[in-house]
Design a protein around this motif. Structure first.
Motif, PDB file in Angstrom:
ATOM      1  N   LEU A 114       0.888  -1.162   0.000  1.00  0.00           N
ATOM      2  CA  LEU A 114       0.000   0.000   0.000  1.00  0.00           C
ATOM      3  C   LEU A 114       0.923   1.208   0.000  1.00  0.00           C
ATOM      4  O   LEU A 114       1.657   1.425   0.949  1.00  0.00           O
ATOM      5  CB  LEU A 114      -0.858  -0.001   1.263  1.00  0.00           C
ATOM      6  CG  LEU A 114      -2.123   0.847   1.306  1.00  0.00           C
ATOM      7  CD1 LEU A 114      -2.997   0.398   2.433  1.00  0.00           C
ATOM      8  CD2 LEU A 114      -1.860   2.310   1.459  1.00  0.00           C
ATOM      9  N   HIS A 202      -1.782  -1.374  -3.743  1.00  0.00           N
ATOM     10  CA  HIS A 202      -2.803  -0.331  -3.715  1.00  0.00           C
ATOM     11  C   HIS A 202      -2.100   1.005  -3.575  1.00  0.00           C
ATOM     12  O   HIS A 202      -1.155   1.136  -2.823  1.00  0.00           O
ATOM     13  CB  HIS A 202      -3.720  -0.525  -2.509  1.00  0.00           C
ATOM     14  CG  HIS A 202      -4.308  -1.888  -2.416  1.00  0.00           C
ATOM     15  ND1 HIS A 202      -5.458  -2.257  -3.074  1.00  0.00           N
ATOM     16  CD2 HIS A 202      -3.896  -2.987  -1.764  1.00  0.00           C
ATOM     17  CE1 HIS A 202      -5.720  -3.509  -2.804  1.00  0.00           C
ATOM     18  NE2 HIS A 202      -4.795  -3.983  -2.023  1.00  0.00           N
ATOM     19  N   ILE A 235      -8.621  -1.221   3.235  1.00  0.00           N
ATOM     20  CA  ILE A 235      -7.792  -2.286   2.656  1.00  0.00           C
ATOM     21  C   ILE A 235      -7.574  -3.397   3.672  1.00  0.00           C
ATOM     22  O   ILE A 235      -7.669  -4.579   3.349  1.00  0.00           O
ATOM     23  CB  ILE A 235      -6.440  -1.709   2.191  1.00  0.00           C
ATOM     24  CG1 ILE A 235      -6.645  -0.652   1.125  1.00  0.00           C
ATOM     25  CG2 ILE A 235      -5.538  -2.798   1.696  1.00  0.00           C
ATOM     26  CD1 ILE A 235      -7.018  -1.197  -0.188  1.00  0.00           C
TER      27      ILE A 235
END
Lengths: 476, 300
Positions: A114, A202, A235
């Motif tokens: 992320l 992400h 997430i």
């Protein structure tokens, strides 16, 4: 265990009995029968996730930071559920490199990434990650790298200190296979595209997230942080890193990277003013972030431009709220660039804080002067004194004590005196050679309650020498 | 170096002070980019439009797109010709431009904007404006955007100055000695070491740049003639260096652990004088010496 060590002489016989009893670990707490989960083996279930390993000290699950040298300094790696804060150097060259090493390690280990940034698109950040060095060509690369830096002096075998020729250097560079912990990266090459595409990541790019809400006051200071926290929480929840999706058989680690947190691009004015409105938004963010991390299988790296933060108290708060704090100080533009002690290095690395996770003491490295060097392909961390005193090792091998004569009367008569200059490298050698020895006074008053006595035999009136705990700190 | 300032793109900060004003340098750079054929937008906040356009010939004046925020910054006259949103709105509008081609945006002055707008908003907007060319959405090459900001460094504290410096690609600090102006140019490329150069220049009356050699050319990064390199061996009380004779003596020394052939022979050769060493012992008054050796009854 500490009480046993300090029992007095008159209770000697009782003390020895207690000592033997405690050594056999007989306690009144008995483990219950087989676990409720129904496993038949009595050993605890090991969580075997790729790219992680349990710490040798306390069994904490660790992930690699991408730099094996840094892992060694941090006591094995970054613990899962903790935050690694990197205080950026002035021009943000080396801290972004450490950031990229962390992400590249995640890709190579197969973790989910992320990436959050306010100034660069995460896709661009991922394109610039360094390429991993694999087994076959890794040794060849290192050999030619080492060869280029060999000077004629270092070719001389050590005559006096012959025993120390085989001493390992701070970092053992050996080729590692892709399944092990900690990999080496080549900063001159980019990561292959297929590795990025095979990985799951992400991205959070702040200008995209707030561009749609221009009507709302976009300089609302915690707005960017709120969005980021919501994103991270989503997430973690959706992908089950906090165990909320029990169907997921294969556990994985989420590696979070946040770049330039606290800079004005995040909407935080902590770098602009001393007492702004949002002086607490950064600390609140870190507090909530740490809560999210502790309840999930994730590890986070944050780079922060602390040299821009105007209010020094905030830096202290931020340090307390993070787990591991590493500061980078580069020599570009500073007067240290001309200091011959630092001529081979590009900067200093300061390990400002190491956490005590489920522990009373932390695994601090004894070496405090660490310098880093960005070679063409590698980022190395070394003890700064090594450079200057390398030639001295040929004359004065470490591990011995020396009496030195004064400069003016070099070989004639003169007074003898010790020098603190050489004591520093003696200290390094003794620290290496006698790893279990602790100083008689702890370096920091941790308040953990360990009583360390001064050295010396304790002779009792009947001539028997009691066991001297002395400098030998028995590890718990 | 000064003439290639605009080649890099991004935010260029012109830091001036009371002694060394920077508006003329700003106008010189504006004139240069106008002559290169770029679109030039000026956000005039500090001086009037007439004063800014003074000194430019008509060809350049026609190419300048001037947004005037000096005459009516808060839009009190409500004539409708002022742009909505003030200077911030104008900057944001420039973010969303659709026409391609290189653009130069001159902010006169960034200090005025810093004093009237929150620093974080300004930083975010400047970042958005100056980084348009980094990610073209539709794949078409968007021209470089150069943002020239005039900053009066005495007006601001270290906080905003540091924040803007970290955003800027290039920082030009004006200074100089009597009669000669110099510009110290600090260029921060994204992943490389920053370069630092000093360029002496002067601005001609028609606002063209005249680069000069100057009294002394300094191109070393941050070298100060007063600070000599630090020598850690300067004040030690012991001798770290060996003279040639000492070095030879040291090299010819046989070390105690080295088992050379001479030593071996010396040990194997029977000693000429097996003189036993005598121990002279004066018993003390308190010594309790037992004549009987307890080890005597050990039969080895």
């Amino acid at each position: 265990m500490a009480a046993v060590a300090t029992c007095g002489g008159d209770a000697g016989s009782v003390g020895s009995a207690v000592a033997t009893a405690s050594k056999s670990n007989v306690t009144s707490f008995q483990r219950r029968g087989p676990r409720a989960s129904g496993t038949n083996d009595s050993s605890p279930r090991l969580v075997s996730i790729t790219g992680t390993r349990p710490s040798v000290r306390n069994g904490q699950l660790l992930v690699s930071t991408g730099l094996p040298a840094l892992d060694q300094l941090l006591g094995g790696g970054l613990a899962v559920g903790t935050v690694l804060l990197i205080e950026e150097d002035k021009y943000n060259i080396y801290s972004s490199l450490l950031f990229k090493y962390f992400l590249a390690e995640g890709i190579v280990s197969g973790h989910t990434l992320l990436v959050a940034s306010a100034n660069e698109d995460p896709a661009n950040i991922l394109q610039e990650l360094p390429a991993p060095l694999l087994d076959d060509n890794c040794k060849k690369e290192f050999d030619e790298d080492v060869y280029n830096h060999k000077t004629p002096e270092s070719n001389i075998k050590m005559k006096i200190a012959w025993r120390y020729q085989l001493l390992p250097k701070m970092e053992q560079i050996r080729p590692v296979s892709s399944s092990r912990f900690g990999h080496y990266y080549d900063t001159s090459k980019r990561i292959p595209q297929e590795l990025i595409e095979a990985s799951k990541w992400h991205g959070f790019f702040l200008p995209e997230k707030i561009s749609s809400t221009l009507k709302v006051e976009p300089c609302s200071l915690t707005y960017g942080y709120i969005k980021l926290l919501q994103f991270i929480q989503n997430i973690i929840y959706e992908e089950g890193f906090d165990g909320s999706n029990p169907q997921k058989k294969q556990k994985n680690i989420l590696r979070i990277g946040i770049q330039n947190l606290g800079s004005p691009l995040w909407g935080d004015d902590i770098c602009c003013t001393e007492n702004g409105d949002s002086s607490h938004s950064l600390t609140k963010f870190l507090y909530v972030l740490r809560g999210l991390l502790r309840t999930s299988l994730s590890a986070c790296i944050i780079t922060m431009p602390t040299h821009l933060i105007q209010n020094k108290a905030v830096i202290a708060h931020v340090t307390n709220l993070s787990d591991i704090v590493v500061g980078l100080e580069s020599f570009i533009g500073s007067e240290r660039e001309t200091n011959p002690l630092y001529k081979d290095y590009h900067g200093l690395i300061h390990i400002r804080q190491i956490p005590r996770l489920n522990n009373l003491v932390c695994d601090e490295s004894d070496v405090k002067d660490l310098g880093f060097k960005l070679k063409r392909k590698l980022f190395t961390i070394e003890w700064v004194q090594d450079n200057y005193l390398r030639q001295e090792r040929n004359i004065y091998p470490p591990g011995f004590s020396y009496l030195l004569k004064q400069k003016d009367s070099a070989w004639g008569e003169g007074s003898l005196q010790h020098s603190t200059f050489l004591m520093s490298f003696l200290a390094k050698a003794t620290a290496f050679a006698s790893r279990l020895v602790r100083h008689s006074e702890p370096l920091k008053q941790t308040g953990s309650g360990r009583i360390c006595q001064a050295a010396g035999p304790r002779l009792w009136h009947d001539g028997r020498r009691q066991e001297a705990p002395g400098l030998l700190g028995i590890p718990p | 170096m000064l003439d290639s300032l605009l080649a890099l793109g991004g935010l260029v900060l012109l830091r001036d002070s009371v002694e060394w004003e920077g508006r003329s340098l700003l106008k010189a750079l504006v004139k240069k980019s106008a002559l290169c054929g770029e679109q030039v937008h000026i956000l005039g906040c500090e001086v009037s439009e007439e004063e800014f356009r003074e000194g430019f010939d008509s060809q350049i004046n026609n190419r300048l797109v001037y947004h005037d925020f000096f005459r009516d910054p808060l839009n009190w006259s409500k004539t409708g010709e002022a742009l909505p949103g003030g200077p911030l709105g104008a900057l944001r509008a420039m973010c969303k431009r659709t026409d391609l081609g290189p653009v130069t945006i001159a902010l006169d002055s960034l200090s005025w904007l810093l004093l009237h707008l929150p620093c974080t908003t300004l930083c975010q907007t400047l970042h958005a404006v100056s980084h348009q060319d980094s990610c073209p959405g539709d794949g078409s090459p968007v021209g470089k955007v150069h943002v020239l900001g005039l900053l009066h460094e005495e007006l601001h504290g270290p906080g905003p100055m540091g924040a803007l410096s970290s955003l800027a690609q290039t920082e030009v600090t004006l200074g100089g000695t009597v009669g000669q102006a110099s510009a110290r140019i600090l260029c921060r490329r994204p992943r490389q070491r920053p370069t630092d150069q000093t360029q002496w220049f002067s601005i001609l009356p028609d606002f063209s740049l005249d680069l000069q050699e100057g009294p002394s050319i300094e191109s070393q990064p941050h070298s100060d003639p007063h600070i000599s390199p630090v020598d850690p061996t300067a004040h030690l009380t012991f001798n770290l260096h060996l003279s040639r004779k000492e070095r030879e003596a040291r090299d010819s020394l046989t070390l105690p652990f080295q088992f050379s052939s001479e030593k071996q022979e010396a040990l194997l050769r029977p000693r000429p004088s097996q003189a036993t060493s005598h121990i002279f012992y004066e018993p003390d008054a308190y010594d309790d010496l037992d004549q009987e050796d307890p080890d005597d009854d050990l039969d080895i």
